[in-house]
Write a protein that holds these residues in place. Structure first.
Motif, short mmCIF file in Angstrom:
data_model
loop_
_atom_site.label_atom_id
_atom_site.label_comp_id
_atom_site.label_asym_id
_atom_site.label_seq_id
_atom_site.Cartn_x
_atom_site.Cartn_y
_atom_site.Cartn_z
N PRO A 5 -0.62 -48.33 19.00
CA PRO A 5 -1.80 -47.73 18.34
C PRO A 5 -1.65 -46.22 18.22
O PRO A 5 -1.25 -45.54 19.16
CB PRO A 5 -2.96 -48.11 19.25
N LEU A 6 -1.99 -45.72 17.04
CA LEU A 6 -1.97 -44.28 16.80
C LEU A 6 -3.36 -43.73 16.50
O LEU A 6 -3.58 -42.53 16.62
CB LEU A 6 -1.04 -43.94 15.64
N GLY A 26 -9.43 -49.15 8.78
CA GLY A 26 -8.00 -48.98 8.92
C GLY A 26 -7.52 -48.39 10.23
O GLY A 26 -6.34 -48.10 10.38
N ALA A 27 -8.41 -48.23 11.20
CA ALA A 27 -8.00 -47.72 12.51
C ALA A 27 -7.25 -48.80 13.28
O ALA A 27 -7.50 -49.99 13.11
CB ALA A 27 -9.22 -47.27 13.31
N ASP A 28 -6.35 -48.36 14.15
CA ASP A 28 -5.64 -49.32 15.00
C ASP A 28 -6.57 -49.90 16.05
O ASP A 28 -6.44 -51.07 16.43
CB ASP A 28 -4.46 -48.63 15.69
N VAL A 29 -7.49 -49.09 16.55
CA VAL A 29 -8.48 -49.52 17.53
C VAL A 29 -9.82 -48.91 17.16
O VAL A 29 -9.88 -47.73 16.81
CB VAL A 29 -8.10 -49.08 18.96
N LEU A 266 9.00 -46.42 17.02
CA LEU A 266 7.74 -45.97 16.45
C LEU A 266 7.78 -46.05 14.93
O LEU A 266 6.79 -46.41 14.29
CB LEU A 266 7.45 -44.54 16.90
N ALA A 267 8.91 -45.71 14.33
CA ALA A 267 9.03 -45.77 12.87
C ALA A 267 8.85 -47.19 12.35
O ALA A 267 8.29 -47.40 11.27
CB ALA A 267 10.38 -45.23 12.44
N ARG A 268 9.26 -48.18 13.12
CA ARG A 268 9.18 -49.56 12.66
C ARG A 268 7.76 -50.11 12.65
O ARG A 268 7.50 -51.17 12.07
CB ARG A 268 10.06 -50.44 13.54
N ARG A 269 6.81 -49.39 13.28
CA ARG A 269 5.42 -49.86 13.25
C ARG A 269 4.80 -49.67 11.88
O ARG A 269 3.80 -50.27 11.55
CB ARG A 269 4.59 -49.10 14.29
N ALA A 270 5.36 -48.74 11.05
CA ALA A 270 4.78 -48.41 9.75
C ALA A 270 4.91 -49.57 8.79
O ALA A 270 5.81 -50.40 8.89
CB ALA A 270 5.44 -47.17 9.19
#
Length: 270
Positions: A5-6, A26-29, A266-270
């Motif tokens: 989560p970002l 669109g928030a992660d949490v 982290l890049a792969r979460r996009a």
């Protein structure tokens, strides 16, 4: 695998329609706030409205920030929320001791997140971070901390920020998210503040308006240049596992490789 989560979007618990909109923002949490965002005469309504909504699972993870643990409303908050299917975590404000974490952990099976908002909380940061296996993260509440310390310039909080980052890492917790940027119109200032927070070791940020979400995400995702550099390091390490210098002069060892792996993850979460 759940993406890192970002973005953590806060929304007042006494405004159910706004909560519903936040779930689709669109928030992660999404963090439903029963504490600072709710007036005293609205506390019971906020609690009941939140409990009603969270009787069912939600489309995104929902955390609830309960009221201060030493105040008159926290016990009822915990009782109402402890076993609801729609709650994925509890955020505990104004934590000052590890004993508070252990006390809440006995009352609920939910993951816990501690907010450190005072000088005493900062002094006990590592003890709090390691207080119980139910604690999954710590972070700052900068508005209260600023008032407690009498800090006027933003740089006056940097020691406390670094203290929390180090405490989280030392306890094996995820890097903490930054505290909110209170001016929802100042997106340039938000981006600059995120860049500073990222340099200090934070990962992601709390928000108080949906327009802040894309700015935070862009600030914390690796740039194309960072991804390219990380890929170069990983390839070099695969060809020669030992310490080495790249053609451009950069030194590569195990620590550098580990950081490159974190960047690509982290890049792969996009």
């Amino acid at each position: 695998m759940t993406p890192t989560p970002l973005t953590w979007l806060y929304v007042p618990g006494d405004r159910p329609r706004v909560v519903t909109k936040a779930l689709a923002a669109g928030a992660d949490v999404v963090v439903i706030d029963l504490e600072d965002a709710v007036a005293p005469d609205r506390k019971e309504y906020a609690r009941s409205a939140t409990a009603e909504l969270l009787r069912a699972p939600q489309p995104v993870p929902v955390h609830v920030r309960v009221n201060a643990l030493d105040g008159p409303w926290a016990a009822a908050d915990l009782t109402a929320l402890a076993t609801l299917p729609g709650v994925r975590g509890l955020r505990l404000p104004k934590v000052t001791s590890p004993g508070q974490i252990r006390q809440v952990a006995v009352a609920t099976p939910l993951p816990l997140y501690a907010l450190l908002e005072s000088a005493l909380g900062i002094e006990h940061a590592h003890a709090i971070a390691g207080a119980h296996s139910s604690l999954r993260g710590i972070s700052l509440g900068e508005a209260d901390l600023r008032a407690d310390l009498g800090v006027r310039a933003d740089a006056g909080l940097d020691w406390s920020r670094s203290r929390v980052v180090v405490a989280a890492r030392a306890a094996g917790l995820a890097p903490p998210p930054q505290s909110v940027h209170p001016d929802i119109r100042d997106l340039d200032g938000l981006a600059a503040s995120c860049a500073h927070g990222r340099a200090l070791g934070f990962l992601g940020r709390a928000a108080i308006h949906p327009r802040q979400l894309p700015v935070i995400e862009r600030a914390y995702l690796p740039t194309p240049a960072e991804i390219e550099q990380a890929e170069t390091i990983i390839k070099a390490a695969a060809a020669d596992p030992g310490a080495q210098a790249l053609p451009d002069g950069r030194f590569v060892d195990a620590a550098v490789v580990a950081l490159a792996q974190r960047t690509l993850s982290l890049a792969r979460r996009a």
